[in-house]
Motif scaffolding. Structure first.
Motif, PDB file in Angstrom:
ATOM      1  N   LYS A   1       0.822  -1.220   0.000  1.00 40.50           N
ATOM      2  CA  LYS A   1       0.000   0.000   0.000  1.00 40.50           C
ATOM      3  C   LYS A   1       0.852   1.264   0.000  1.00 40.50           C
ATOM      4  CE  LYS A   1      -4.349  -1.810   1.542  1.00 40.50           C
ATOM      5  NZ  LYS A   1      -5.695  -1.317   1.766  1.00 40.50           N
ATOM      6  N   PHE A   2       2.104   1.131   0.420  1.00 37.22           N
ATOM      7  CA  PHE A   2       3.017   2.275   0.364  1.00 37.22           C
ATOM      8  C   PHE A   2       3.802   2.323  -0.945  1.00 37.22           C
ATOM      9  CE2 PHE A   2       2.743   2.724   5.101  1.00 37.22           C
ATOM     10  CZ  PHE A   2       2.407   4.070   5.104  1.00 37.22           C
ATOM     11  N   GLY A   3       3.403   1.524  -1.927  1.00 40.76           N
ATOM     12  CA  GLY A   3       3.955   1.670  -3.274  1.00 40.76           C
ATOM     13  C   GLY A   3       5.062   0.725  -3.661  1.00 40.76           C
ATOM     14  N   ALA A   4       5.272  -0.364  -2.932  1.00 44.12           N
ATOM     15  CA  ALA A   4       6.301  -1.331  -3.322  1.00 44.12           C
ATOM     16  C   ALA A   4       6.000  -1.896  -4.702  1.00 44.12           C
ATOM     17  CB  ALA A   4       6.384  -2.457  -2.293  1.00 44.12           C
ATOM     18  N   LYS A   5       7.037  -2.130  -5.484  1.00 44.40           N
ATOM     19  CA  LYS A   5       6.851  -2.686  -6.821  1.00 44.40           C
ATOM     20  C   LYS A   5       6.413  -4.144  -6.750  1.00 44.40           C
ATOM     21  CE  LYS A   5       9.523  -1.284 -10.057  1.00 44.40           C
ATOM     22  NZ  LYS A   5      10.705  -1.029 -10.928  1.00 44.40           N
ATOM     23  N   SER A   6       7.006  -4.891  -5.833  1.00 40.34           N
ATOM     24  CA  SER A   6       6.616  -6.279  -5.612  1.00 40.34           C
ATOM     25  C   SER A   6       6.910  -6.651  -4.171  1.00 40.34           C
ATOM     26  CB  SER A   6       7.360  -7.232  -6.559  1.00 40.34           C
ATOM     27  OG  SER A   6       8.728  -7.329  -6.186  1.00 40.34           O
ATOM     28  N   VAL A   7       6.130  -7.603  -3.637  1.00 42.35           N
ATOM     29  CA  VAL A   7       6.333  -8.079  -2.271  1.00 42.35           C
ATOM     30  C   VAL A   7       6.194  -9.597  -2.257  1.00 42.35           C
ATOM     31  CG1 VAL A   7       5.620  -7.937   0.145  1.00 42.35           C
ATOM     32  CG2 VAL A   7       5.294  -5.955  -1.358  1.00 42.35           C
ATOM     33  N   ILE A   8       7.154 -10.271  -1.621  1.00 41.39           N
ATOM     34  CA  ILE A   8       7.058 -11.705  -1.376  1.00 41.39           C
ATOM     35  C   ILE A   8       6.869 -11.904   0.117  1.00 41.39           C
ATOM     36  CG2 ILE A   8       8.200 -13.942  -1.531  1.00 41.39           C
ATOM     37  CD1 ILE A   8       9.789 -12.881  -3.879  1.00 41.39           C
ATOM     38  N   ALA A   9       5.821 -12.619   0.499  1.00 38.84           N
ATOM     39  CA  ALA A   9       5.531 -12.909   1.905  1.00 38.84           C
ATOM     40  C   ALA A   9       5.802 -14.385   2.160  1.00 38.84           C
ATOM     41  CB  ALA A   9       4.081 -12.557   2.238  1.00 38.84           C
ATOM     42  N   ILE A  10       6.644 -14.682   3.163  1.00 40.65           N
ATOM     43  CA  ILE A  10       7.101 -16.054   3.412  1.00 40.65           C
ATOM     44  C   ILE A  10       6.878 -16.416   4.870  1.00 40.65           C
ATOM     45  CG2 ILE A  10       9.102 -17.611   3.354  1.00 40.65           C
ATOM     46  CD1 ILE A  10      10.342 -15.660   1.289  1.00 40.65           C
ATOM     47  N   ASP A  11       6.433 -17.650   5.128  1.00 44.03           N
ATOM     48  CA  ASP A  11       6.313 -18.127   6.508  1.00 44.03           C
ATOM     49  C   ASP A  11       6.451 -19.642   6.536  1.00 44.03           C
ATOM     50  OD1 ASP A  11       5.200 -18.599   9.325  1.00 44.03           O
ATOM     51  OD2 ASP A  11       5.027 -16.427   9.135  1.00 44.03           O
ATOM     52  N   ASN A  12       6.842 -20.184   7.712  1.00 43.71           N
ATOM     53  CA  ASN A  12       6.951 -21.635   7.856  1.00 43.71           C
ATOM     54  C   ASN A  12       5.721 -22.253   8.515  1.00 43.71           C
ATOM     55  OD1 ASN A  12       7.319 -20.617  10.410  1.00 43.71           O
ATOM     56  ND2 ASN A  12       9.166 -21.783  10.881  1.00 43.71           N
ATOM     57  N   ASP A  13       4.710 -21.441   8.794  1.00 44.96           N
ATOM     58  CA  ASP A  13       3.474 -21.909   9.435  1.00 44.96           C
ATOM     59  C   ASP A  13       2.353 -21.918   8.394  1.00 44.96           C
ATOM     60  OD1 ASP A  13       1.233 -22.412  10.930  1.00 44.96           O
ATOM     61  OD2 ASP A  13       1.521 -20.781  12.351  1.00 44.96           O
ATOM     62  N   PRO A  14       1.773 -23.094   8.097  1.00 49.32           N
ATOM     63  CA  PRO A  14       0.687 -23.165   7.103  1.00 49.32           C
ATOM     64  C   PRO A  14      -0.488 -22.253   7.448  1.00 49.32           C
ATOM     65  CG  PRO A  14       1.476 -25.360   7.632  1.00 49.32           C
ATOM     66  CD  PRO A  14       2.134 -24.433   8.605  1.00 49.32           C
ATOM     67  N   GLN A  15      -0.793 -22.092   8.748  1.00 50.65           N
ATOM     68  CA  GLN A  15      -1.892 -21.212   9.143  1.00 50.65           C
ATOM     69  C   GLN A  15      -1.576 -19.772   8.768  1.00 50.65           C
ATOM     70  OE1 GLN A  15      -4.997 -21.823  10.553  1.00 50.65           O
ATOM     71  NE2 GLN A  15      -5.264 -19.649  10.114  1.00 50.65           N
ATOM     72  N   ALA A  16      -0.307 -19.373   8.908  1.00 55.75           N
ATOM     73  CA  ALA A  16       0.097 -18.015   8.550  1.00 55.75           C
ATOM     74  C   ALA A  16      -0.020 -17.789   7.043  1.00 55.75           C
ATOM     75  CB  ALA A  16       1.529 -17.754   9.018  1.00 55.75           C
TER      76      ALA A  16
END
Length: 255
Positions: free
Chosen positions: A177-192
């Motif tokens: 929302k602050f204008g990033a060109k791309s974002v990758i979101a990573i987690d080791n918890d399936p619920q997350a």
């Protein structure tokens, strides 16, 4: 209608026994809480550890024979009552919602639950729509709030961002929302991972944010790396190094 809450303090090893006995005596619900302010930080995935000393709250109908409950617990478990409270019936959903109002981080960024009114916000506000759930991160924890304030003060406009240990996806959404060109979101918890996908869709950021587990391969390099809530063993640290560009802005927050 009212309810009777009867409370006990027990050792961690006694929780299973007293819970079984309480349910057998007609308890409608049982909750555990920390008896001695002994915080537990970032438990391993799939584990729900208890405190060494646990306060057990058992809820009964108001007509329950309290003396009989106390006698049975004392005889079977050798545990005594520490507190008894009569609870009036309320709209419990609304009671819980009172603990999660809209929150501001920095000058422009707001996190707003679905039940709160946004009319108080200014026209230039950046709003993240998010309700509290099972995954970590709605802005109430200091590590999350510090990262949100950082993004508000340093908008990642046109940057490639990785949110490592994304939890609810709140930091990834803020970056988008602050204008990033791309974002990758990573987690080791399936619920997350599931929670992040739902929240990203709710905030209409699917075109900017990609979400996957830590085991998923990644060949993209980022300008801004945000890491929060993950256990930093050698495997994770190696991943962090591989994701960042040789010259990058890194904002790292530990639990």
């Amino acid at each position: 209608m009212s309810w009777k809450q009867i409370s006990f303090e027990v050792k961690k090893s006694e929780t299973d026994l007293i819970s079984e006995v309480l349910m057998g005596l007609g308890s409608l619900s049982i909750t555990y809480s920390d008896a001695h302010d002994d915080a537990i930080y970032e438990p391993p995935v799939g584990q729900t550890p208890l405190w060494d000393n646990v306060k057990v709250n058992a809820l009964f109908s108001s007509e329950v024979n309290q003396k009989s409950i106390e006698t049975s617990i004392s005889d079977i478990c050798n545990i005594v009552v520490i507190d008894t409270v009569t609870l009036k019936d309320r709209v419990w959903e609304e009671e819980c919602q009172k603990d999660f109002p809209s929150m501001r981080f920095g000058k422009r960024l707001w996190v707003c639950p679905s039940w709160d009114n946004e009319s108080i916000l200014s026209n230039d506000s950046i709003v993240i729509h998010m309700d509290p759930g099972l995954a970590f991160g709605t802005g109430t924890h200091q590590t999350t709030s510090l990262c949100l304030e950082y993004l508000d003060s340093n908008p990642p406009k046109n940057l490639h961002v990785i949110d490592f240990g994304c939890g609810t996806g709140i930091l990834a959404i803020a970056a988008a929302k602050f204008g990033a060109k791309s974002v990758i979101a990573i987690d080791n918890d399936p619920q997350a991972v599931l929670s992040s996908k739902e929240n990203v869709a709710k905030n209409k950021c699917e075109n900017t944010i990609t979400i996957h587990s830590i085991n998923h391969g990644n060949d993209r390099k980022c300008d801004l790396l945000i890491a929060i809530g993950m256990r930093f063993d050698d495997r994770v640290t190696g991943n962090l190094e591989s994701y960042a560009k040789p010259v990058s802005y890194t904002h790292l927050t530990l639990p």
